[in-house]
Each structure stands twice: as structure tokens, then as C-alpha cells.
Design an enzyme around this catalytic site. Structure first.
Site, PDB file in Angstrom:
ATOM      1  CB  ALA A  57      -8.232   7.132   4.185  1.00  0.00           C
ATOM      2  N   GLY A  58     -10.797   7.450   5.888  1.00  0.00           N
ATOM      3  CA  GLY A  58     -11.733   8.481   6.331  1.00  0.00           C
ATOM      4  C   GLY A  58     -13.122   7.995   6.679  1.00  0.00           C
ATOM      5  N   GLY A  93      -8.217   8.953   9.226  1.00  0.00           N
ATOM      6  CA  GLY A  93      -8.555   9.127  10.637  1.00  0.00           C
ATOM      7  C   GLY A  93      -9.618  10.162  10.912  1.00  0.00           C
ATOM      8  CE  LYS A 117      -2.982   2.745   2.896  1.00  0.00           C
ATOM      9  NZ  LYS A 117      -3.751   2.839   4.152  1.00  0.00           N
ATOM     10  CG  ASN A 165      -6.467   1.077  11.430  1.00  0.00           C
ATOM     11  OD1 ASN A 165      -6.898   0.660  12.494  1.00  0.00           O
ATOM     12  ND2 ASN A 165      -5.197   1.200  11.218  1.00  0.00           N
ATOM     13  CB  THR A 166      -9.412   5.454  12.596  1.00  0.00           C
ATOM     14  OG1 THR A 166      -8.063   5.630  12.173  1.00  0.00           O
ATOM     15  CG2 THR A 166      -9.673   6.312  13.824  1.00  0.00           C
TER      16      THR A 166
END
Lengths: 65, 273
Positions: free
Chosen positions: B196-197, B169, B108, B218-219
């Protein structure tokens, strides 16, 4: 000989990258190495001499996103 | 059994660089309250791919080795990242190091161009992707919605795109749905993973309904009050969103359209007041 390992100045006696890993007790660990920002494969560590002022990175698996 | 939609019968695998996966939720491994909760969350997410990183080890600890043992025990594929790299050189070297330690050509690729937003440096990204593709890497480029950057990444050898939904995040979800729809429409055959996000399961479902092939979270999972439950919620949302996309949703319209038959309505012969 004074070199930088992971951003910290260290006095080491190791003459090669492989010897440095032993000296720092990384033997057998899953690590990746770079010398002066260039990747050094595992098989080349014992043929990679260290010189005064070299910058070594020793990286390990960590959490990532 | 589906008819009239885009669905094929039976399995609906995700293909990434020749690898077939049944799960369309990729999971990050950072920020979990404990290794045990990470392991349970990955299982609850039904994730087959998890992201990992390479870092310096601090103060004589050997946390990296125990982390790596844990990940190997999960029986999942790893997708190493170049998180935090701010130059082509840093990213390329980190990728080379990751390939050796994690024993995978998957990477990645992150080349970050701006600190506050962690905005991808798409110029550096294309350059690094080109170098790494020539070296045999399977590059998963963390990019923006930019169509031209996407085109150049594909030209550089990438077979997968990983645009952000919003900054890493931030939990803001899909910041620019128009541009994401446009990206999806421009590259119909390319696996695109929203990276993301994302903050909530509904964000993941929305991305999947738009036709994206997978999401990476993830977050949103790791920092939830109950990460294991949130992992399950994301897995269900991804599956629901995918099925909804395949089932060919109705298009929005401005005016109402009665769902109950108009014909036969009682009193329809009476004049309205």
C-alpha cells in the site's frame, strides 16, 4: 417476520436463508451469506431457518484494493 | 545474460503458495473511471493477480454480477480482501464468504486498527491469520514493517507477507525504508509484497530494487489522469526495479570515485595551480 438484511430492517415471509434469497430476487446471483455474523455456506442455506430479529448479510463481488 | 548478480538465467517466476507467476505487479480493481478502463489497465499492467472485495449491494442494483463477469473475462487470478474489517470475527467471516464466492483459498487479510491511517491491527491480524490458516486459507496478511509481527504471522501459517509502504491511498511511497530493508533482510526466503501507499512508478521501482518480490498498486494507477498509461509505467518500473536488484547494484559511498581512468590523463605531470 422482521429481520435485518444488510443493515436494513425488512419484513419478509421467507422461512429459510435460501427462500430469502429468492424473495429478494438474488436467485442465480453470485452471493455470499452470513447469519448473525457467522458464514453460512451455499449448501446450508435451505437448511438454515430464519427467526425474528436475525441479521443477514448478503454480499456480492465488488471492486477492491 | 547476467553474471555476477543474483539473477538466474531465463525465467524469474514469483511463487506464491505454490503458484508461479511471471508478473510481479498485482493490481487493485477499485476507483477506476470505468470498467473498460479497468480492463485495459489490468492488461497494460500485465497483472496476473487482481484484488477484489465483497460488499453489500445497494438499492436493488446488480452491479456486483456485472463486475464479477468482467473480472472473470480478464483471465486473471483474484485475491479477495477483507478490506475495512475491524475485528478478527469480521475478517474471518468475510474471508469465509469470499472463499465461496470467488472460489479461491487466497485471501488478502486486513484487520484495521486505526481509522485515519488504516493502520493494521497486527494483534488481530495474527489471530485471524492463525484461524484462517488452520481452515486451509492461503493468507496474504496486510501488515506493517514490524519484525515481530512478521515473525508471528509466519508462525501463524502465512507463507507471504504484505507490508505497507505507507498508508493505503496516501501515495507517499516507502515511508520507512530502514525498517523495510530490515524486514527484507530478516526474511530472505519469504515472498514479500509491498502492498500500500505507492504513488508513482519510482516508488515501485525502489521497492523492487530493495529486493521485495512484488508490489500491489491500486490508487496510484486507478486515480492517475491516464490509468492505462500509468499501469504500463508501473509494469515497466517493477520490471526495471527487479532487474536492477538482480543485477546487484553498487553501494552508495560518501566520496567521489572517478569513472574515467585516472591513469594516462593528459597534463598529469604538470603541477596544479
Amino acid at each position: 417476520m422482521r429481520i435485518t438484511v444488510n443493515g436494513e430492517a425488512l419484513d419478509v415471509s421467507a422461512a429459510t436463508l435460501a427462500a430469502l434469497l429468492s424473495e429478494l430476487d438474488y436467485r442465480g446471483a453470485a452471493v455470499a451469506t452470513a447469519l448473525n455474523q457467522d458464514f453460512v455456506p451455499k449448501r446450508e442455506r435451505d437448511k438454515t431457518p430464519l427467526r425474528e430479529g436475525d441479521c443477514v448479510e448478503i454480499l456480492v463481488p465488488r471492486q477492491g484494493g | 545474460m547476467l553474471s555476477g548478480g543474483k539473477a538466474v538465467s531465463g525465467a524469474d517466476p514469483l511463487r506464491l503458495y505454490g503458484t508461479e507467476l511471471s508478473s510481479r505487479l498485482l493490481a487493485g480493481t477499485a476507483q477506476y473511471p470505468s470498467p473498460a478502463i479497468l480492463a485495459r489497465a489490468v492488461a497494460a499492467a500485465n497483472a496476473e493477480v487482481v484484488t477484489v472485495s465483497l460488499r453489500r449491494e445497494s438499492g436493488g442494483s446488480r452491479a456486483g454480477q456485472s463486475f464479477w463477469s468482467l473480472i472473470r473475462s480478464l483471465g486473471v487470478r483474484v485475491l479477495p480482501n477483507t478490506a475495512g474489517c475491524r475485528s478478527v470475527k469480521e475478517a474471518v467471516t468475510t474471508a469465509q464468504m469470499a472463499r465461496e464466492v470467488f472460489e479461491t483459498p487466497w485471501i488478502k487479510l486486513e484487520v484495521i486498527g486505526e481509522e485515519d491511517t488504516l493502520h493494521p491491527d497486527v494483534f488481530g491480524l495474527v489471530e485471524a491469520a492463525s484461524i484462517l490458516s488452520r481452515e486451509g486459507f492461503c493468507v496474504f496478511p496486510y501488515t506493517t514493517e514490524d519484525l515481530v509481527a512478521a515473525e508471528k504471522l509466519l508462525g501463524a501459517g502465512c507463507e507471504v507477507l504484505m507490508p505497507w509502504g505507507s498508508p493505503i491511498g496516501s501515495g507517499r511511497g516507502l515511508n520507512n525504508p530502514y525498517a523495510l530493508r530490515s524486514l527484507r533482510a530478516h526474511f530472505p526466503g519469504v515472498p514479500i509484497i509491498i502492498d500500500a501507499g505507492l504513488g508513482t512508478p519510482s516508488h515501485a521501482a525502489a521497492a523492487m530494487e530493495m529486493g521485495f518480490d512484488a508490489v500491489l498498486s491500486n490508487t496510484a494507477i486507478a486515480r492517475a489522469g491516464d490509468p492505462v498509461a500509468m499501469a504500463r509505467a508501473f509494469a515497466q518500473a517493477v520490471a526495471a526495479g527487479r532487474l536492477g536488484y538482480l543485477a546487484d547494484p553498487v553501494q552508495p559511498r560518501d566520496m567521489a570515485a572517478p569513472s574515467t581512468p585516472v591513469a594516462g590523463r593528459a597534463f598529469s605531470d604538470l603541477a596544479r595551480a
